[in-house]
Design an enzyme around this catalytic site. Sequence first.
Site, mmCIF file in Angstrom:
data_model
loop_
_atom_site.group_PDB
_atom_site.id
_atom_site.type_symbol
_atom_site.label_atom_id
_atom_site.label_comp_id
_atom_site.label_asym_id
_atom_site.label_seq_id
_atom_site.Cartn_x
_atom_site.Cartn_y
_atom_site.Cartn_z
ATOM 1 N N GLU A 37 27.040 -7.013 21.841
ATOM 2 C CA GLU A 37 28.369 -7.523 22.197
ATOM 3 C C GLU A 37 28.674 -8.838 21.485
ATOM 4 O O GLU A 37 29.793 -9.074 21.051
ATOM 5 C CB GLU A 37 28.496 -7.708 23.719
ATOM 6 C CG GLU A 37 28.523 -6.405 24.496
ATOM 7 C CD GLU A 37 29.749 -5.545 24.173
ATOM 8 O OE1 GLU A 37 30.722 -6.057 23.597
ATOM 9 O OE2 GLU A 37 29.706 -4.343 24.486
ATOM 10 N N TYR A 118 34.843 -11.412 28.814
ATOM 11 C CA TYR A 118 34.680 -10.066 28.246
ATOM 12 C C TYR A 118 33.200 -9.684 28.160
ATOM 13 O O TYR A 118 32.790 -8.613 28.625
ATOM 14 C CB TYR A 118 35.334 -9.973 26.849
ATOM 15 C CG TYR A 118 34.824 -8.759 26.133
ATOM 16 C CD1 TYR A 118 35.326 -7.504 26.441
ATOM 17 C CD2 TYR A 118 33.765 -8.852 25.224
ATOM 18 C CE1 TYR A 118 34.805 -6.370 25.863
ATOM 19 C CE2 TYR A 118 33.236 -7.726 24.638
ATOM 20 C CZ TYR A 118 33.764 -6.486 24.957
ATOM 21 O OH TYR A 118 33.234 -5.362 24.394
ATOM 22 N N ASP A 136 39.404 -6.531 26.054
ATOM 23 C CA ASP A 136 39.381 -7.072 24.690
ATOM 24 C C ASP A 136 40.674 -6.647 24.004
ATOM 25 O O ASP A 136 41.583 -6.100 24.644
ATOM 26 C CB ASP A 136 38.123 -6.581 23.936
ATOM 27 C CG ASP A 136 38.150 -5.078 23.680
ATOM 28 O OD1 ASP A 136 39.055 -4.401 24.207
ATOM 29 O OD2 ASP A 136 37.288 -4.595 22.926
#
Length: 343
Positions: A37, A118, A136
């Site tokens: 991520e 996020y 996102d």
Amino acid sequence: MQSLSAFRKALLGWYERHKRDLPWRGTRNAYHIWVSEIMLQQTRVAAVIPYYERFLARFPDPPSLAAAPEADVLAAWAGLGYYSRARNLQRAAAAVTGAGEFPRAFDEIRALAGVGDYTAAAIASIAFDLPHAVLDGNVMRVLSRLDNDFSDIAAGKTRRRFQQRAQQLLHPSQPAAYNQAIMELGATVCLPKDPQCLLCPVSGWCEARRLGTQPRLPVKGRRQASLKVERAVLIIERNGRLLVWLRNHDSKLKGFYELPELEHLPSARPGPPVGEFRHSITNHQYRFTVHRATVKDVPEGFLWIAKADLSRLPVSTTTRKALACAAGSDSRVTKPPSRTNPD
Ligand code: SF4
């Protein structure tokens, strides 16, 4: 929205059949998900894959990352840009190592260095099945179209509203699959310029499609005009060694080795350009010309490094591009001239 459970079922069924086979899919290892991520922030999937695999081979768990010299971490990250991500990852790895295990609660994950809403939601849902919706750019685009919402997605209040909307839509008992499914939909079907509505599993729920407004969504605030900047980067060699300098002050590139630019070394004598390249950072568009150059006296702060050693040191992206330019020009010079007229 009508029939929320049917919407979730259609999206999840499509994801199961069409998801891309990516190296971080299928793992529940919070550290692996976290690394993927962080790398995926502002970087394309195809570019991330080799970095992700190399990084985990080199640093397989938080303790190995926490114990590594910073220069090794930056070298493994070199080319991905936004180096504060790598520094934060290492700092957070030290915190995780000190705690003895990866945090399992959203707020504790969110408190790690470099982890925002996020990333915390992605780790919490994918690794631990906690019901936190991700938001996102892909998800905002999908939501703005599903609801035909013309609010400016650059505005904080729109973002907060979209976060609530994403949370309403989230499948409460399958948050990992649902979050990945809606991001996948934005990345592969609900594309910014050319949404593939005929292939979309949730087109029946999409207000923008019904009204034909999807090409105008989402609405983004006016972008800042980009600034064009011209720079000259210098390749100065002596006895097989290159002149470089080590960044010590700039917070983002601190610890990186870079070729000098003419503005750092005004006493250098550059030759004609051997190539040029472009590089964009936020709203700055740089055009670099690459020159071989000589210099009589080397000021403090510069050092000579054997060319072969550069591959194991953290080197900035612009320096890599400049060296590739110079190598390209060398091969053009040393290549025998091609015959244009066989007669
Ligand atoms: S129908 Fe089209 S615009 Fe609507 S969510 Fe699907 S791809 Fe996006």
